[in-house]
Scaffold this motif. Structure first.
Motif, PDB file in Angstrom:
ATOM      1  N   LEU A 173     -18.868  49.089  38.456  1.00  0.00           N
ATOM      2  CA  LEU A 173     -18.868  48.760  39.983  1.00  0.00           C
ATOM      3  C   LEU A 173     -19.901  49.722  40.727  1.00  0.00           C
ATOM      4  CD1 LEU A 173     -17.740  47.633  42.732  1.00  0.00           C
ATOM      5  CD2 LEU A 173     -16.186  49.586  42.726  1.00  0.00           C
ATOM      6  N   GLU A 215     -20.319  44.177  41.037  1.00  0.00           N
ATOM      7  CA  GLU A 215     -19.390  44.302  40.010  1.00  0.00           C
ATOM      8  C   GLU A 215     -19.668  43.532  38.739  1.00  0.00           C
ATOM      9  OE1 GLU A 215     -15.278  44.036  40.761  1.00  0.00           O
ATOM     10  OE2 GLU A 215     -15.498  42.630  42.178  1.00  0.00           O
ATOM     11  N   LYS A 230     -16.715  47.518  31.999  1.00  0.00           N
ATOM     12  CA  LYS A 230     -16.557  47.192  33.667  1.00  0.00           C
ATOM     13  C   LYS A 230     -17.575  48.176  34.481  1.00  0.00           C
ATOM     14  CE  LYS A 230     -12.960  49.748  36.056  1.00  0.00           C
ATOM     15  NZ  LYS A 230     -11.763  49.230  36.894  1.00  0.00           N
ATOM     16  N   THR A 277     -21.446  45.792  47.550  1.00  0.00           N
ATOM     17  CA  THR A 277     -21.050  46.339  46.203  1.00  0.00           C
ATOM     18  C   THR A 277     -21.602  45.153  45.222  1.00  0.00           C
ATOM     19  OG1 THR A 277     -18.674  45.598  46.428  1.00  0.00           O
ATOM     20  CG2 THR A 277     -19.400  47.893  46.817  1.00  0.00           C
ATOM     21  N   ASP A 283     -18.121  53.035  36.212  1.00  0.00           N
ATOM     22  CA  ASP A 283     -18.233  52.104  34.965  1.00  0.00           C
ATOM     23  C   ASP A 283     -17.549  52.788  33.784  1.00  0.00           C
ATOM     24  OD1 ASP A 283     -20.125  53.952  34.264  1.00  0.00           O
ATOM     25  OD2 ASP A 283     -21.512  52.508  33.831  1.00  0.00           O
TER      26      ASP A 283
END
Length: 332
Positions: free
Chosen positions: A294, A269, A292, A267, A307
Motif C-alpha cells: 500500500l 494497493e 502486499k 492510495t 508492504d
C-alpha cells in the motif's frame, strides 16, 4: 394431434427437470461444506507490517518495524461465523524480548460472516513499540549496546472491515481462504472487495504528543483460482489490485505547540500469493506465501509505503459441535 403435442411437451419438461436435478446434484457434490462441523484452526505467520517513509529530497527510507517475527492465530468456525484472535507469544522464535530493539506488543480480533456469495470481515488490531530497522542511516554514532532508534510509545490502533462478493457462484472462496469448504474441481472467480477502516497512530515525544487519524476507503479486484492437484490436494494462486483514498488528520499538542494538519490522498494497493492445501473430512493443513503493498504520497511529497512478504502455515481439525452450541445456532 393435440394428444401427441401434450406428450411431447411433457417429455421435454421431464427431460429438463431431470437435467436440472443432475446439475444441482453435481454442484452440491463439487463443493463439500463443513458448516455443520466446528472447525478449530491454528495459523503461524510472519504477517507483521513494516512501514517505509521515503523523503524524495534525499531518498532516505525510514523503516519502522515491530520487534516480533511471528504471529499465532487461533480460529473457530461454525455455521456462517468465523472468529479469530492473534497475538505474538514469546515461545515462538523471534518473539523473545530484546533490549536492543525494545519491547513490542501485538494483538487483533476478527470476525467473518458468509451470507450467500458475500464475505463480510471486521477486524480490530493494536500494535505498540517500534524500532528503526535502518537506524545507521540516521544516527552513525549509536552505542553497540543500543544500536537502534526506538519508539516504545508509538502505538497503532486499527478498526477495519471489508465486504466482498464472489462473481462465480460455482467457486468457493471459503475453500481457499478459510478452509470451511473443499472444492473438488478446478474453478476461479473475480472477487471485487470494498475496504473501509479507521487507523490511529499516537506517540509521546516528551516535549509534545503527536496523533494521526486516518480514514481509508478503497475498492480492489481480486482473482482467485483453485487448481485440484489430487483428491486431497489443491494449489491456489491469487492476485489483486485496487485504488482508494485516505483522509488524514495529524495533530501535535505540547506546552508551546498546538498544530493540526488535514489532507486527502489517493492510495494504491496490490499483492498476490500462492497456497498449497491438504484436506480430509476431519483434518486440514497448508501453507501460503503472499506479498502486499500500500503506498501514497503526502502533501510534502514524501512517499509512504506499507508492504511485506510473508509466509503462513495452518493446521486444523473438525469435530461435532457441543450440543449447547448446536441448540443456540439452530435457533438462528
Amino acid at each position: 394431434m393435440y394428444y401427441n403435442s401434450t406428450h411431447s411437451f411433457l417429455f421435454v419438461f421431464l427431460v429438463m427437470v431431470f437435467n436440472i436435478s443432475l446439475a444441482q446434484q453435481k454442484d452440491s457434490t463439487a463443493v463439500i461444506s463443513y458448516a455443520e462441523k466446528m472447525q478449530i484452526k491454528l495459523n503461524v505467520d510472519s504477517h507483521l507490517e513494516n512501514y517505509y517513509i521515503t523523503n524524495s529530497d534525499d531518498e532516505t527510507d525510514l523503516n519502522l518495524a515491530l520487534n516480533n517475527d511471528l504471529r499465532l492465530t487461533v480460529l473457530l468456525d461454525y455455521k456462517i461465523f468465523s472468529f479469530s484472535y492473534s497475538f505474538t507469544p514469546d515461545f515462538l522464535p523471534g518473539n523473545h524480548g530484546d533490549d536492543e530493539k525494545g519491547e513490542s506488543s501485538y494483538s487483533d480480533f476478527g470476525i467473518s460472516l458468509f451470507p450467500g456469495q458475500f464475505v463480510q470481515q471486521l477486524t480490530y488490531q493494536r500494535m505498540k513499540g517500534f524500532y528503526v530497522v535502518n537506524s545507521d542511516d540516521f544516527a552513525s554514532n549509536l552505542p553497540e549496546d543500543n544500536p537502534y532508534l526506538l519508539f516504545p510509545d508509538l502505538k497503532r490502533t486499527y478498526y477495519g472491515g471489508s465486504t466482498a462478493y464472489i462473481l462465480n457462484p460455482d467457486f468457493s472462496i471459503e475453500n481457499l481462504v478459510y478452509q470451511r469448504e473443499w472444492q473438488r474441481y478446478n474453478a476461479g472467480s473475480f472477487v471485487p472487495r470494498l475496504n473501509y477502516s479507521y487507523t490511529e497512530f499516537s506517540n509521546d515525544f516528551e516535549d509534545f504528543k503527536g496523533k494521526e487519524k486516518d480514514f481509508d476507503f478503497s475498492l480492489d479486484l481480486n482473482y482467485y483460482y483453485n487448481w485440484v492437484l489430487a483428491e486431497k490436494f489443491n494449489l491456489s494462486p491469487y492476485a489483486y489490485g485496487g485504488l482508494g483514498t485516505r483522509i488524514e488528520n495529524y495533530k501535535q499538542r505540547g506546552d508551546n505547540l498546538n498544530e493540526e494538519d488535514k489532507n486527502t490522498y489517493f492510495t494504491q494497493e496490490y499483492g498476490g500469493g500462492l497456497q498449497l492445501g491438504f484436506n480430509t473430512d476431519t483434518f486440514l493443513m497448508g501453507a501460503r506465501v503472499s506479498y502486499k503493498s500500500l503506498n501514497y504520497k503526502n502533501a510534502n511529497d514524501i512517499s509512504i509505503q506499507n508492504d511485506s512478504w510473508y509466509g503462513l502455515f495452518f493446521i486444523g481439525y473438525r469435530l461435532d459441535p457441543p450440543e449447547n452450541l448446536k441448540r443456540i445456532a439452530d435457533k438462528y
